[in-house]
Structure formats: structure tokens, C-alpha cells
Design a protein around this motif. Structure first.
Motif, PDB file in Angstrom:
ATOM      1  N   GLY A 162       0.644  -1.200  -0.167  1.00  0.00           N
ATOM      2  CA  GLY A 162      -0.173   0.113   0.115  1.00  0.00           C
ATOM      3  C   GLY A 162       0.810   1.360   0.087  1.00  0.00           C
ATOM      4  O   GLY A 162       1.310   1.637  -1.064  1.00  0.00           O
ATOM      5  N   ILE A 163       1.085   1.906   1.073  1.00  0.00           N
ATOM      6  CA  ILE A 163       1.936   3.013   1.340  1.00  0.00           C
ATOM      7  C   ILE A 163       3.076   2.263   1.993  1.00  0.00           C
ATOM      8  O   ILE A 163       3.368   2.126   2.934  1.00  0.00           O
ATOM      9  N   THR A 164       4.309   2.470   0.831  1.00  0.00           N
ATOM     10  CA  THR A 164       5.821   2.013   1.300  1.00  0.00           C
ATOM     11  C   THR A 164       6.463   3.236   1.417  1.00  0.00           C
ATOM     12  O   THR A 164       7.198   3.279   2.575  1.00  0.00           O
ATOM     13  N   GLY A 165       6.588   4.132   0.646  1.00  0.00           N
ATOM     14  CA  GLY A 165       7.588   5.252   0.721  1.00  0.00           C
ATOM     15  C   GLY A 165       7.186   6.177   1.777  1.00  0.00           C
ATOM     16  O   GLY A 165       5.950   6.472   2.164  1.00  0.00           O
ATOM     17  N   THR A 166       7.944   6.747   2.411  1.00  0.00           N
ATOM     18  CA  THR A 166       7.730   7.754   3.658  1.00  0.00           C
ATOM     19  C   THR A 166       7.129   8.988   2.979  1.00  0.00           C
ATOM     20  O   THR A 166       7.657   9.700   1.904  1.00  0.00           O
ATOM     21  N   PRO A 167       6.039   9.657   3.513  1.00  0.00           N
ATOM     22  CA  PRO A 167       5.308  10.640   3.099  1.00  0.00           C
ATOM     23  C   PRO A 167       6.315  11.870   3.282  1.00  0.00           C
ATOM     24  O   PRO A 167       7.410  11.952   4.038  1.00  0.00           O
ATOM     25  N   VAL A 168       5.875  13.193   3.156  1.00  0.00           N
ATOM     26  CA  VAL A 168       6.476  14.297   3.280  1.00  0.00           C
ATOM     27  C   VAL A 168       5.533  15.621   3.600  1.00  0.00           C
ATOM     28  O   VAL A 168       4.252  15.583   3.248  1.00  0.00           O
ATOM     29  N   ALA A 169       5.808  16.185   4.557  1.00  0.00           N
ATOM     30  CA  ALA A 169       4.758  17.331   5.054  1.00  0.00           C
ATOM     31  C   ALA A 169       5.410  18.517   4.873  1.00  0.00           C
ATOM     32  O   ALA A 169       6.686  18.768   4.988  1.00  0.00           O
ATOM     33  N   SER A 210       3.741   7.909 -18.527  1.00  0.00           N
ATOM     34  CA  SER A 210       3.644   7.352 -19.671  1.00  0.00           C
ATOM     35  C   SER A 210       4.939   6.463 -19.828  1.00  0.00           C
ATOM     36  O   SER A 210       6.068   7.064 -19.734  1.00  0.00           O
ATOM     37  N   GLY A 211       4.691   5.156 -20.468  1.00  0.00           N
ATOM     38  CA  GLY A 211       5.826   4.140 -20.580  1.00  0.00           C
ATOM     39  C   GLY A 211       6.111   3.424 -19.287  1.00  0.00           C
ATOM     40  O   GLY A 211       6.769   2.445 -19.453  1.00  0.00           O
ATOM     41  N   SER A 212       5.708   3.739 -18.262  1.00  0.00           N
ATOM     42  CA  SER A 212       5.930   2.961 -16.831  1.00  0.00           C
ATOM     43  C   SER A 212       4.705   1.986 -16.797  1.00  0.00           C
ATOM     44  O   SER A 212       3.625   2.141 -17.024  1.00  0.00           O
ATOM     45  N   ASP A 213       5.388   0.682 -16.245  1.00  0.00           N
ATOM     46  CA  ASP A 213       4.191  -0.365 -15.782  1.00  0.00           C
ATOM     47  C   ASP A 213       4.060  -0.120 -14.232  1.00  0.00           C
ATOM     48  O   ASP A 213       5.006  -0.790 -13.684  1.00  0.00           O
ATOM     49  N   PRO A 214       2.972   0.276 -13.836  1.00  0.00           N
ATOM     50  CA  PRO A 214       2.770   0.389 -12.346  1.00  0.00           C
ATOM     51  C   PRO A 214       2.935  -1.025 -11.609  1.00  0.00           C
ATOM     52  O   PRO A 214       3.202  -0.948 -10.738  1.00  0.00           O
ATOM     53  N   LEU A 215       2.550  -2.104 -12.402  1.00  0.00           N
ATOM     54  CA  LEU A 215       2.732  -3.558 -11.711  1.00  0.00           C
ATOM     55  C   LEU A 215       3.853  -3.779 -11.499  1.00  0.00           C
ATOM     56  O   LEU A 215       4.133  -4.622 -10.346  1.00  0.00           O
ATOM     57  N   ALA A 216       5.007  -3.296 -12.037  1.00  0.00           N
ATOM     58  CA  ALA A 216       6.426  -3.834 -12.158  1.00  0.00           C
ATOM     59  C   ALA A 216       7.020  -2.850 -11.067  1.00  0.00           C
ATOM     60  O   ALA A 216       8.063  -3.047 -10.584  1.00  0.00           O
ATOM     61  N   GLN A 217       6.668  -1.651 -10.785  1.00  0.00           N
ATOM     62  CA  GLN A 217       7.216  -0.385 -10.123  1.00  0.00           C
ATOM     63  C   GLN A 217       6.865  -0.319  -8.843  1.00  0.00           C
ATOM     64  O   GLN A 217       5.472  -0.502  -8.158  1.00  0.00           O
ATOM     65  N   GLN A 218       7.796  -0.173  -7.882  1.00  0.00           N
ATOM     66  CA  GLN A 218       7.296   0.066  -6.363  1.00  0.00           C
ATOM     67  C   GLN A 218       8.119   1.333  -6.101  1.00  0.00           C
ATOM     68  O   GLN A 218       9.249   1.694  -6.245  1.00  0.00           O
ATOM     69  N   GLU A 219       7.202   1.955  -5.160  1.00  0.00           N
ATOM     70  CA  GLU A 219       7.520   3.150  -4.534  1.00  0.00           C
ATOM     71  C   GLU A 219       7.856   3.106  -3.257  1.00  0.00           C
ATOM     72  O   GLU A 219       7.073   3.056  -2.286  1.00  0.00           O
ATOM     73  N   ARG A 220       9.037   2.795  -2.971  1.00  0.00           N
ATOM     74  CA  ARG A 220       9.712   2.518  -1.649  1.00  0.00           C
ATOM     75  C   ARG A 220      10.482   3.742  -1.000  1.00  0.00           C
ATOM     76  O   ARG A 220      10.575   3.857   0.069  1.00  0.00           O
ATOM     77  N   GLY A 221      11.119   4.495  -2.098  1.00  0.00           N
ATOM     78  CA  GLY A 221      11.699   5.579  -1.640  1.00  0.00           C
ATOM     79  C   GLY A 221      10.967   6.704  -0.918  1.00  0.00           C
ATOM     80  O   GLY A 221       9.805   6.830  -1.480  1.00  0.00           O
ATOM     81  N   ALA A 222      11.764   7.707  -0.101  1.00  0.00           N
ATOM     82  CA  ALA A 222      10.928   8.735   0.441  1.00  0.00           C
ATOM     83  C   ALA A 222      10.573   9.855  -0.466  1.00  0.00           C
ATOM     84  O   ALA A 222      11.324  10.128  -1.479  1.00  0.00           O
ATOM     85  N   LEU A 223       9.378  10.473  -0.345  1.00  0.00           N
ATOM     86  CA  LEU A 223       9.129  11.574  -1.166  1.00  0.00           C
ATOM     87  C   LEU A 223       9.863  12.787  -0.610  1.00  0.00           C
ATOM     88  O   LEU A 223      10.151  12.694   0.621  1.00  0.00           O
ATOM     89  N   THR A 224       9.920  13.766  -1.404  1.00  0.00           N
ATOM     90  CA  THR A 224      10.688  14.979  -0.943  1.00  0.00           C
ATOM     91  C   THR A 224       9.994  16.275  -1.611  1.00  0.00           C
ATOM     92  O   THR A 224       9.438  16.146  -2.605  1.00  0.00           O
TER      93      THR A 224
END
Length: 490
Positions: A162-169, A210-224
Motif C-alpha cells: 500500500g503506502i511504502t515510501g515515507t510521506p513528506v509534510a 507514460s511508459g511506466s508499468d505500475p505493476l512492476a514499479q515499487q514506490e519504496r523511496g521517500a517523497l521530498t
């Protein structure tokens, strides 16, 4: 990205100190409390059926001096600042600590807890966000934004995802940004902007380009945050399967307008997956990438990249042995770039070689200022205090001194101390102590000056490779599976 498990690594430096009784911790400043409300569901779904609970723990010892007040107590992004220093400036010198409250939440906590004012922001793999009272753990508000991905991924080790990468405030604007992963009506990553006071949705948009496959991508890194955009890094799933590429996407904080993006120039892989995500200095974002194919071409893989705000590559560093790094799954980007004084950058990857780079001109292929073998393999993240870098490796925690060169001489690297025989997560520094959550289930503190262990306590097993805590005043906020525990100096 693959885990290295079940291996024995050689050690260097001094042996770990015997576990001591509860002796020290980072100690909290009282922060003003504002009453919160349970958020309306807005564009999200109903709140989880079983609301989180907070339980108190019995006390155990002595009282420290007061910590700095005001926004110094905030921890609004991964490792507190956009340069990912990981240093609490509000924490007093160590004293005895105890666990003060435990808050149960509806899913595993992979993201580092954030602290804004008197609230602790916690995101879960169930695509839920909580605002907890920093003093009591009581829920101010919670939002269950979407349904996470429970199965059907080509590989990976997070279930549900679900939410893996650290949010940013942004504390001044009262805004929070985060990314959810969902499977319905199609696999997608969604960027949400929430009101920090209520949790209500301000804006949301799909963040896959565009060009990204969401099924294959993981959003693990933090947002900034940088300027008028929020930036989101992407890597791949554990196991390096499918057609992912390393990406960074920048979205206007206004909630509308065109996205900017960077995609690594390789056939596949070269993910940007380390938990700290991007490290920011001035108007540049520094990222590190992993293995790429084809192995015999650089194409942004196993590299440190300096990106402009519009995500143009301004400079690049790649080790000369990039081909063997990629062929042997030795990602240079298993940690994020550590930004040092004098414009220097430190990077260590799975191979365990530390590189010192000129942050303005990273050096191209083989253009490091200096390098040395510093551990059995960097894994997770760093914390930086002046010219001292604390970093986690597969089986050890290390303190490294980077001495700038004089008169054109190369910088020098020297290991100050090391603690071996543990499986550390990314460290932080608070009150002169290096704090770490071990993957085997231990919260420990070591003196920054000499590595002496001053605190250790068993915690709940942590089912994540990169458990990462935060600090505010005299409190530590520690994710322990489906819980967050506050440790308080008394």
C-alpha cells in the motif's frame, strides 16, 4: 533489488558492547497540543473497522533537560531534512528511557513516522494514514484512502502493498503528500495531498508516467519537496522481476499542472529504491541507482546522479567496475547519497566500497575523489553529523570520518568505530546517540563519539528490511510491525 540473507560477513572495528540495562534515550520537549478531528472520508473510503488503540507502559527512571521548542521538534520528511541528515536538533543529551505508549494500526509500517507539531504521522501498507497525539498516542484522525494490492505481483516481498515510501509534510502550509498503491480498477500509484489538521483530501492524481508499468514499479523511496514540486522515486519489486526502470516523477504542489519525470536510460532495472529516496542540496536532487541491463553499458545504472528541479541529469558518477556490479546484483543504490560539508557526497552500495564525490561535478565513470572498502555491504540509509557518516550495512553499523583534502589532496576515509553481529536498519542521530532499529527485533543506542552501547531493548519482530525510527525532543517513535511505540526520557 535482492536481499542478501544467511551469509556470514567479516567484521572490522571494535566488538559490540554487552547489552546494558535500560540507560538512555532521546528525550522529548513538550509540544503544544491542538485538538484534532476525525477526518471525513472525502474521496477516500471509510475508516478501518477496527480503530487503532494506544496503551500506556509503566515508567522506569530519570529526567533530562528540556529540548528546544518550535519547529526544531518537527520531523516532517525522511530523516528530518531534505538532505537526509537524520539528526534531531531538538533532542537533549541521553538519559534513562521507557516505552510510554503503543499505538496499534491497521497494517505494517514501512514508512518512517513523521512528526509535525504535536502529531505523529503514520502510514501503513493498508493504504491508511494516522495522525497520533505525540504525548499519548491517541488518534487525532485517520484516513483509509484506498485498498492496497494483496497479490498478483510478479515478485516482491510486501503483502499487502500500500503506502511504502515515507510521506513528506509542509508544516507551514499544513499539507501532507503520500503515494498509495492500488490494483482496482487498474494497477496504479496515486499521489495524495491531505490537510495535516483534518486528514481531508485536498488533491489526488495518478503519478505513473507514460511508459511506466505500475505493476512492476515499487514506490519504496521517500517523497521530498523542492521548490514548487513534490518528487516521487520509483524502483522495482524485490526479486528484480518484470520491466521496471528507475524513475523520479515531480508533481506541482498546487495539485494540478504537468508532471516532470526522469527515467533511467537502460533497457530495464536501475531502480531508485533506497528508503531515503532523493537527497536535496540547494536546487539539486541526488539519487543512486541499482543494477541495469545490459550489464556492459552504464545507461544510468549503478550510478549517482545529480538532477535539476525539472529532472534533467546535470552530473553522473559510475564506478569503473559497473559491469560486474550489475552482473552480480551489487547495486550501488542500496543506500541514498549522503551529503557532506564542502560540497562532498558519500555513497556506499552492496559491494561495501565507499566513494567520496565532488557534488558539483560527480566525476563520470571512475571519477571519484577517493574510495575505500568500508564494510560488508551498505544496505538502507545513512545519517550525517558534520563530516561523520553513520551507515547501516548487512551485518553492522559503522561510523565513518570523511576528511576533506587540503591543497588539492584527495579526501580521506577512516572508520571511527563499528558494531558488528547485528542486522541494523537505517540509523538516526539524536542527543549524541546513534539510534537504530535492528531487523532481528532490537532498539539500540550507541554513543556517536565512540560507539559505546548505551541502550538496548527487545522490540516486536520487524518484518521489513529497512525499519526506521524518528525523534522529536525526548521521544523516539519506533515502528514495530503493525504498531508504533513511543520511547520517552523520564
Amino acid at each position: 533489488m535482492k536481499r542478501r540473507g544467511g551469509q556470514t560477513f567479516s567484521t572490522m572495528g571494535f566488538a559490540p558492547v554487552s547489552l546494558l540495562p535500560v540507560l538512555v534515550a532521546v528525550l522529548l520537549a513538550a509540544v503544544g497540543c491542538t485538538s484534532g478531528t476525525t477526518a471525513s472520508t472525502a474521496t477516500g473510503t471509510e475508516q478501518p473497522p477496527s480503530p487503532p488503540t494506544a496503551t500506556s507502559s509503566p515508567a522506569s527512571s530519570a529526567v533530562p533537560r528540556a529540548a528546544a521548542a518550535g519547529q526544531d521538534t518537527d520531523w516532517p520528511t525522511y530523516d528530518r531534512t531534505a538532505d537526509r541528515s537524520g539528526v534531531s536538533v531538538s533532542s537533549p543529551a541521553p538519559g534513562t528511557v521507557r516505552s510510554s505508549w503503543t499505538a496499534s494500526v491497521d497494517g505494517a509500517v514501512y514508512a518512517q513516522p513523521l512528526v509535525v507539531g504535536s502529531e505523529v504521522i503514520v502510514a501503513t501498507e493498508n493504504d491508511t494514514v494516522y495522525a497520533l497525539d505525540a504525548s499519548t498516542g491517541a488518534v487525532r484522525w485517520s484516513r483509509h484512502l484506498a485498498s492496497p494490492v494483496p497479490s498478483g505481483l510478479p515478485c516482491g516481498n510486501i503483502d499487502p502493498s500500500g503506502i511504502t515510501g515515507t510521506p513528506v509534510a509542509d508544516a507551514a502550509a499544513g499539507r501532507l503528500w503520500l503515494v498509495t498503491f492500488t490494483a482496482q480498477p487498474a494497477y496504479r500509484h496515486t499521489l495524495w495531498e491531505l490537510n495535516l489538521t483534518t486528514g481531508q483530501t485536498i488533491a489526488q492524481r495518478e503519478i505513473d508516467v507514460s511508459g511506466s508499468d505500475p505493476l512492476a514499479q515499487q514506490e519504496r523511496g521517500a517523497l521530498t519537496l523542492l521548490g514548487s514540486r513534490v518528487y516521487v522515486p520509483f524502483g522495482g519489486l524485490d526479486g528484480d522481476c518484470s520491466d521496471y526502470k528507475g524513475r523520479v516523477v515531480g508533481a506541482p504542489i498546487s495539485g494540478s499542472g504537468p508532471l516532470v519525470s526522469f527515467t533511467t536510460d537502460n533497457q530495464r532495472q536501475a531502480g531508485i529504491w533506497a528508503p531515503p529516496g532523493e537527497s536535496v542540496r540547494d536546487d539539486s536532487l541526488y539519487v543512486a541507482t541499482g543494477n541495469g541491463t545490459p550489464y556492459d553499458q552504464v545507461d544510468d545504472s549503478d550510478s549517482v546522479l545529480r538532477l535539476s528541479p525539472d529532472l534533467t541529469v546535470e552530473s553522473r558518477f559510475t564506478p569503473t567496475n559497473f559491469e560486474s556490479l550489475s552482473a552480480d546484483d551489487q547495486d550501488l543504490g542500496s543506500t541514498a547519497p549522503a551529503l557532506l560539508p564542502d560540497g562532498l557526497v558519500f555513497q556506499v552500495g552492496k559491494e561495501g566500497v565507499g566513494y567520496v564525490l565532488d557534488g558539483t561535478q560527480l566525476g563520470g565513470t571512475g571519477g571519484e575523489l577517493t574510495s575505500a572498502s568500508v564494510c560488508e555491504g551498505g544496505f538502507g540509509g545513512d545519517a550525517v553529523d558534520g563530516n561523520t557518516v553513520m551507515f547501516s550495512c548487512y551485518d553492522s553499523l559503522r561510523a565513518l570520518q570523511v576528511t576533506p583534502g587540503q591543497g588539492g589532496a584527495a579526501p580521506k576515509l577512516s572508520v571511527l568505530w563499528s558494531v558488528t553481529g547485528l542486522s541494523p536498519g537505517p540509523p538516526i542521530i539524536a542527543g549524541g546517540v546513534v539510534w537504530d532499529v535492528g531487523r532481528k527485533g532490537t532498539l539500540a543506542g550507541y554513543r556517536l563519539s565512540n560507539g559505546q552501547q548505551v541502550f538496548s531493548t527487545p522490540i516486536a519482530p520487524v518484518d521489513t528490511d529497512f525499519p526506521s525510527l524518528s525523534a522529536s525532543g525526548s521521544r523516539l517513535f519506533v515502528p514495530e510491525g503493525n504498531k508504533v511505540v513511543s520511547y520517552l526520557g523520564i
